[in-house]
Design a protein around this motif. Structure first.
Motif, PDB file in Angstrom:
ATOM      1  N   GLU A   8       0.861  -1.123  -0.044  1.00 31.60           N
ATOM      2  CA  GLU A   8       0.109   0.016   0.057  1.00 31.60           C
ATOM      3  C   GLU A   8       1.114   1.235   0.036  1.00 31.60           C
ATOM      4  N   SER A   9       1.731   1.434   0.766  1.00 32.40           N
ATOM      5  CA  SER A   9       2.850   2.498   0.675  1.00 32.40           C
ATOM      6  C   SER A   9       4.295   2.257   0.869  1.00 32.40           C
ATOM      7  N   THR A  10       4.467   1.246   0.466  1.00 32.99           N
ATOM      8  CA  THR A  10       6.056   0.554   0.335  1.00 32.99           C
ATOM      9  C   THR A  10       6.083  -0.106  -0.925  1.00 32.99           C
ATOM     10  N   ALA A  37      16.562  -1.586  -3.780  1.00 34.50           N
ATOM     11  CA  ALA A  37      15.758  -0.319  -3.689  1.00 34.50           C
ATOM     12  C   ALA A  37      14.617  -0.597  -2.670  1.00 34.50           C
ATOM     13  N   TYR A  38      14.240   0.590  -1.834  1.00 29.44           N
ATOM     14  CA  TYR A  38      13.185   0.595  -0.934  1.00 29.44           C
ATOM     15  C   TYR A  38      12.744   2.068  -0.991  1.00 29.44           C
ATOM     16  N   SER A  39      11.292   2.046  -1.024  1.00 32.47           N
ATOM     17  CA  SER A  39      10.592   3.123  -1.190  1.00 32.47           C
ATOM     18  C   SER A  39       9.340   3.049  -0.160  1.00 32.47           C
ATOM     19  N   HIS A  40       9.052   4.317   0.787  1.00 28.56           N
ATOM     20  CA  HIS A  40       8.101   4.164   1.434  1.00 28.56           C
ATOM     21  C   HIS A  40       7.413   5.465   1.543  1.00 28.56           C
ATOM     22  N   ILE A  41       6.239   5.565   1.564  1.00 28.40           N
ATOM     23  CA  ILE A  41       5.335   6.777   1.730  1.00 28.40           C
ATOM     24  C   ILE A  41       5.346   6.969   3.327  1.00 28.40           C
ATOM     25  N   ILE A  42       5.940   8.056   3.635  1.00 31.98           N
ATOM     26  CA  ILE A  42       5.660   8.483   5.066  1.00 31.98           C
ATOM     27  C   ILE A  42       4.614   9.268   5.514  1.00 31.98           C
ATOM     28  N   THR A  43       4.150  10.229   4.580  1.00 31.06           N
ATOM     29  CA  THR A  43       3.169  11.191   4.823  1.00 31.06           C
ATOM     30  C   THR A  43       2.513  11.203   3.525  1.00 31.06           C
ATOM     31  N   GLU A  44       1.464  12.007   3.335  1.00 29.91           N
ATOM     32  CA  GLU A  44       0.963  12.392   1.908  1.00 29.91           C
ATOM     33  C   GLU A  44       2.020  13.261   1.154  1.00 29.91           C
ATOM     34  N   TYR A  72      30.764   0.090  -4.454  1.00 31.87           N
ATOM     35  CA  TYR A  72      29.365   0.074  -3.636  1.00 31.87           C
ATOM     36  C   TYR A  72      29.013   1.296  -3.569  1.00 31.87           C
ATOM     37  N   GLN A  73      27.587   1.482  -3.594  1.00 38.98           N
ATOM     38  CA  GLN A  73      26.894   2.795  -3.372  1.00 38.98           C
ATOM     39  C   GLN A  73      25.648   2.713  -2.432  1.00 38.98           C
ATOM     40  N   VAL A  74      25.493   3.621  -1.382  1.00 38.95           N
ATOM     41  CA  VAL A  74      24.408   3.719  -0.534  1.00 38.95           C
ATOM     42  C   VAL A  74      23.909   4.974  -0.564  1.00 38.95           C
ATOM     43  N   SER A  75      22.723   5.090  -0.842  1.00 40.04           N
ATOM     44  CA  SER A  75      21.959   6.321  -1.196  1.00 40.04           C
ATOM     45  C   SER A  75      20.652   6.558  -0.470  1.00 40.04           C
ATOM     46  N   PRO A  76      20.427   7.072   0.816  1.00 40.40           N
ATOM     47  CA  PRO A  76      19.084   7.339   1.337  1.00 40.40           C
ATOM     48  C   PRO A  76      18.676   8.751   0.691  1.00 40.40           C
ATOM     49  N   ARG A  77      17.418   8.792   0.735  1.00 38.80           N
ATOM     50  CA  ARG A  77      16.886  10.256   0.003  1.00 38.80           C
ATOM     51  C   ARG A  77      15.318  10.297   0.506  1.00 38.80           C
ATOM     52  N   LEU A  78      15.221  11.854   0.791  1.00 42.18           N
ATOM     53  CA  LEU A  78      13.794  12.194   1.300  1.00 42.18           C
ATOM     54  C   LEU A  78      13.471  13.080   0.252  1.00 42.18           C
ATOM     55  N   ASP A  79      11.965  12.967  -0.402  1.00 37.36           N
ATOM     56  CA  ASP A  79      11.236  13.583  -1.386  1.00 37.36           C
ATOM     57  C   ASP A  79       9.970  14.162  -0.630  1.00 37.36           C
TER      58      ASP A  79
END
Length: 126
Positions: A8-10, A37-44, A72-79
């Motif tokens: 639903e949100s991931t 890769a991992y993506s999660h909708i935290i809020t709207e 090797y690459q690691v990348s967290p991101r906030l949109d």
């Protein structure tokens, strides 16, 4: 090979690939890449993303034989979706490279900030 699972949100994605590319030196380079890769909708308006990539580059023929290294690459991101047209993002990147001809690995850190504006669609009808 690619595997994706949506909730639903991931969203989670794993891919594995192998490519062969010719070089201008008469060489054929092989690249094996694993990407998670991992993506999660935290809020709207806020989404968190995280990706990890491991790549192995190797060349055993031609003029540059023995040109091998691991990356090797690691990348967290906030949109953050500020408005329907404006997206603001921030990311951190860590990269580590180990080359076969060097005794110590090389690492880098980077911080990104971005602003994306998407023009509203304009349509005309007759």
């Amino acid at each position: 090979w690619n595997l994706e699972k949506k909730f639903e949100s991931t969203r989670a994605n794993a891919s594995l690939s192998r490519t062969f590319n010719p070089s201008s030196a008469g060489d054929q380079a092989q690249t094996d890449t694993l990407n998670l890769a991992y993506s999660h909708i935290i809020t709207e308006k806020l989404t968190g993303n995280y990706s990890v990539t491991a790549s192995k580059y190797s060349s055993e023929t031609g003029c540059i034989s023995g040109f091998n290294y691991n990356l090797y690459q690691v990348s967290p991101r906030l949109d953050w979706r500020w408005t329907p047209e404006v997206l603001i993002n921030m990311a951190y990147g860590y990269t580590r490279t180990k080359r076969s001809w060097e005794s110590e690995p090389v690492a880098s850190n980077s911080v990104y900030a971005g602003l994306t504006y998407q023009w509203p669609r304009i349509s005309f009808s007759r």
